[in-house]
Design a protein around this motif. Structure first.
Motif, PDB file in Angstrom:
ATOM      1  N   LYS A   4       0.814  -1.215   0.000  1.00 60.88           N
ATOM      2  CA  LYS A   4       0.000   0.000   0.000  1.00 60.88           C
ATOM      3  C   LYS A   4       0.847   1.263   0.000  1.00 60.88           C
ATOM      4  O   LYS A   4       0.538   2.229  -0.712  1.00 60.88           O
ATOM      5  CB  LYS A   4      -0.924  -0.009   1.223  1.00 60.88           C
ATOM      6  CG  LYS A   4      -1.851   1.180   1.303  1.00 60.88           C
ATOM      7  CD  LYS A   4      -2.749   1.098   2.530  1.00 60.88           C
ATOM      8  CE  LYS A   4      -3.644   2.326   2.636  1.00 60.88           C
ATOM      9  NZ  LYS A   4      -4.515   2.271   3.842  1.00 60.88           N
ATOM     10  N   THR A   5       1.935   1.267   0.758  1.00 62.43           N
ATOM     11  CA  THR A   5       2.787   2.451   0.822  1.00 62.43           C
ATOM     12  C   THR A   5       3.405   2.761  -0.526  1.00 62.43           C
ATOM     13  O   THR A   5       3.482   3.924  -0.947  1.00 62.43           O
ATOM     14  CB  THR A   5       3.898   2.250   1.878  1.00 62.43           C
ATOM     15  OG1 THR A   5       3.296   1.970   3.147  1.00 62.43           O
ATOM     16  CG2 THR A   5       4.759   3.491   1.996  1.00 62.43           C
ATOM     17  N   LEU A   7       2.170   1.963  -3.449  1.00 61.39           N
ATOM     18  CA  LEU A   7       1.113   2.435  -4.343  1.00 61.39           C
ATOM     19  C   LEU A   7       0.768   3.895  -4.090  1.00 61.39           C
ATOM     20  O   LEU A   7       0.534   4.659  -5.024  1.00 61.39           O
ATOM     21  CB  LEU A   7      -0.138   1.565  -4.169  1.00 61.39           C
ATOM     22  CG  LEU A   7      -0.061   0.147  -4.722  1.00 61.39           C
ATOM     23  CD1 LEU A   7      -1.267  -0.657  -4.283  1.00 61.39           C
ATOM     24  CD2 LEU A   7       0.040   0.160  -6.240  1.00 61.39           C
ATOM     25  N   GLU A   8       0.733   4.297  -2.828  1.00 62.55           N
ATOM     26  CA  GLU A   8       0.421   5.687  -2.487  1.00 62.55           C
ATOM     27  C   GLU A   8       1.462   6.644  -3.050  1.00 62.55           C
ATOM     28  O   GLU A   8       1.133   7.741  -3.514  1.00 62.55           O
ATOM     29  CB  GLU A   8       0.330   5.851  -0.974  1.00 62.55           C
ATOM     30  CG  GLU A   8      -0.900   5.222  -0.344  1.00 62.55           C
ATOM     31  CD  GLU A   8      -0.900   5.354   1.160  1.00 62.55           C
ATOM     32  OE1 GLU A   8       0.124   5.787   1.730  1.00 62.55           O
ATOM     33  OE2 GLU A   8      -1.931   5.034   1.789  1.00 62.55           O
ATOM     34  N   ALA A   9       2.729   6.232  -3.019  1.00 65.70           N
ATOM     35  CA  ALA A   9       3.818   7.110  -3.454  1.00 65.70           C
ATOM     36  C   ALA A   9       4.111   7.000  -4.944  1.00 65.70           C
ATOM     37  O   ALA A   9       4.904   7.781  -5.479  1.00 65.70           O
ATOM     38  CB  ALA A   9       5.084   6.772  -2.662  1.00 65.70           C
ATOM     39  N   SER A  28      -8.512   1.186  -7.126  1.00 59.26           N
ATOM     40  CA  SER A  28      -7.462   2.212  -7.214  1.00 59.26           C
ATOM     41  C   SER A  28      -7.508   3.198  -6.052  1.00 59.26           C
ATOM     42  O   SER A  28      -6.773   4.193  -6.058  1.00 59.26           O
ATOM     43  CB  SER A  28      -7.587   2.973  -8.538  1.00 59.26           C
ATOM     44  OG  SER A  28      -8.893   3.525  -8.672  1.00 59.26           O
ATOM     45  N   GLY A  30      -6.603   5.184  -2.985  1.00 55.12           N
ATOM     46  CA  GLY A  30      -5.374   5.410  -2.240  1.00 55.12           C
ATOM     47  C   GLY A  30      -4.094   5.377  -3.055  1.00 55.12           C
ATOM     48  O   GLY A  30      -3.031   5.698  -2.537  1.00 55.12           O
ATOM     49  N   VAL A  31      -4.179   5.025  -4.333  1.00 51.10           N
ATOM     50  CA  VAL A  31      -2.951   4.968  -5.123  1.00 51.10           C
ATOM     51  C   VAL A  31      -2.597   6.370  -5.634  1.00 51.10           C
ATOM     52  O   VAL A  31      -3.451   7.231  -5.782  1.00 51.10           O
ATOM     53  CB  VAL A  31      -3.073   3.982  -6.303  1.00 51.10           C
ATOM     54  CG1 VAL A  31      -3.552   2.627  -5.822  1.00 51.10           C
ATOM     55  CG2 VAL A  31      -3.984   4.513  -7.389  1.00 51.10           C
ATOM     56  N   CYS A  32      -1.296   6.597  -5.875  1.00 53.41           N
ATOM     57  CA  CYS A  32      -0.819   7.855  -6.466  1.00 53.41           C
ATOM     58  C   CYS A  32      -1.407   9.060  -5.732  1.00 53.41           C
ATOM     59  O   CYS A  32      -2.150   9.874  -6.299  1.00 53.41           O
ATOM     60  CB  CYS A  32      -1.144   7.928  -7.950  1.00 53.41           C
ATOM     61  SG  CYS A  32      -0.541   6.520  -8.902  1.00 53.41           S
ATOM     62  N   SER A  33      -1.067   9.156  -4.468  1.00 48.99           N
ATOM     63  CA  SER A  33      -1.647  10.179  -3.597  1.00 48.99           C
ATOM     64  C   SER A  33      -1.576  11.581  -4.203  1.00 48.99           C
ATOM     65  O   SER A  33      -0.533  12.013  -4.688  1.00 48.99           O
ATOM     66  CB  SER A  33      -0.905  10.165  -2.253  1.00 48.99           C
ATOM     67  OG  SER A  33      -1.431  11.131  -1.376  1.00 48.99           O
ATOM     68  N   TRP A 123     -12.671  11.171  -4.828  1.00 46.96           N
ATOM     69  CA  TRP A 123     -11.502  10.829  -4.026  1.00 46.96           C
ATOM     70  C   TRP A 123     -10.484  11.967  -4.007  1.00 46.96           C
ATOM     71  O   TRP A 123      -9.659  12.049  -3.107  1.00 46.96           O
ATOM     72  CB  TRP A 123     -10.852   9.547  -4.563  1.00 46.96           C
ATOM     73  CG  TRP A 123     -11.666   8.321  -4.256  1.00 46.96           C
ATOM     74  CD1 TRP A 123     -12.732   8.233  -3.402  1.00 46.96           C
ATOM     75  CD2 TRP A 123     -11.486   7.002  -4.792  1.00 46.96           C
ATOM     76  NE1 TRP A 123     -13.223   6.941  -3.374  1.00 46.96           N
ATOM     77  CE2 TRP A 123     -12.484   6.171  -4.220  1.00 46.96           C
ATOM     78  CE3 TRP A 123     -10.580   6.448  -5.695  1.00 46.96           C
ATOM     79  CZ2 TRP A 123     -12.596   4.812  -4.535  1.00 46.96           C
ATOM     80  CZ3 TRP A 123     -10.699   5.095  -6.009  1.00 46.96           C
ATOM     81  CH2 TRP A 123     -11.692   4.291  -5.425  1.00 46.96           C
ATOM     82  N   GLY A 127      -8.569  13.702  -0.034  1.00 44.79           N
ATOM     83  CA  GLY A 127      -7.208  13.995   0.413  1.00 44.79           C
ATOM     84  C   GLY A 127      -7.109  15.366   1.040  1.00 44.79           C
ATOM     85  O   GLY A 127      -6.435  15.551   2.062  1.00 44.79           O
TER      86      GLY A 127
END
Length: 264
Positions: A4-5, A7-9, A28, A30-33, A123, A127
């Motif tokens: 998960k980390t 994917l977020e970054a 998708s 939470g991905v690509c914050s 989404w 954020g």
């Protein structure tokens, strides 16, 4: 397996390559914050204007952020390198108003007369609300009895995403923040009891459920935003020979930061 980390970054281009290779077919969220995610609707050129008019009249559910040329799977404004046929984790294919498949690749359905319409996703403002320490939780996406403004063969009722806010302060801040994100559904369309818009069970979302949903706490305020799954509901009514959409929760990650599309 990517965690998960990571994917977020991850940069949007790298995530889309992962999807294109078939190495990620899940949601998708939470991905690509920080980057805008988009809902997809693909229709034939001969009904594209009618569908675009429907989106214009119902912008809180269907805020359009890009439209492709007929036959061109590359959305030039939000992600020129994207291929709409391969770069979403999972799709839904409707024929004559019936769901026939949920593939991870729609190249076999693509034609020279198809137009891709990208619709913003809420989404993006989530954020911003978390950054402002707004206390809330998301319960999922639901069908409602909120009528849509018809356009030709496109009509029906709005799909909504539901969030519960801990206090009235959190709810007010949510309205203030989301109102700036017009291309990502803007302000809520309804604040109040779910039953008033036809939702009978908030713990079992019928369109896109969230996991680990626990009982509503005293004082939590329910708020609802238009949802980009709405075109899928209209597909059932319109009975188009072919309509391709994203599967709920499996969006396209664009190259645009959510902050780029805000209204100051």
């Amino acid at each position: 397996m990517v965690d998960k980390t990571e994917l977020e970054a991850m940069a949007p281009k790298d995530f889309r390559q992962l999807v294109r290779r078939g190495e990620w077919t899940g949601p998708s969220a939470g991905v690509c914050s920080g980057y805008v995610q988009a809902n997809l609707a693909v229709v034939a050129k001969d009904v594209a204007f009618e569908f675009f008019l429907f989106c214009f009249r119902n912008w809180q559910a269907c805020p359009v952020i890009d439209v492709t040329e007929p036959g061109d799977p590359h959305p030039k404004l939000v992600a020129p390198e994207v291929d709409l046929r391969t770069d979403l984790p999972r799709y839904r294919v409707f024929k004559d108003g019936e769901l026939v498949e949920e593939p991870t690749d729609v190249r076999k359905y693509w034609r020279d007369d198809l137009v891709g319409i990208l619709i913003g996703c809420s989404w993006g403002f989530e954020g911003a609300m978390r950054a402002a320490n707004v206390q809330f939780r998301t319960l999922g996406d639901f069908t409602t009895n909120i009528p849509l403004v018809p356009a030709g063969r496109f009509k029906g009722f709005m799909a909504c995403s539901m969030r519960l806010f801990k206090t009235s302060y959190d709810a007010v801040r949510a309205v203030q923040i989301s109102s700036r994100y017009v291309p990502e559904h803007g302000a809520p369309v309804f604040i109040g009891e779910p039953e008033d818009i036809g939702i009978k069970d908030i713990y079992h979302a019928d369109l896109y459920p969230h996991h680990d949903v626990y009982p509503r706490e005293p004082g939590e305020i329910a708020m609802f935003w238009g949802c980009g799954i709405t075109p899928q509901l209209t597909a059932l009514n319109a009975k188009l020979p072919l309509m391709v959409t994203h599967k709920g929760g499996h969006m396209l990650v664009t190259d645009k930061l959510a902050a780029e599309l805000t209204v100051l």
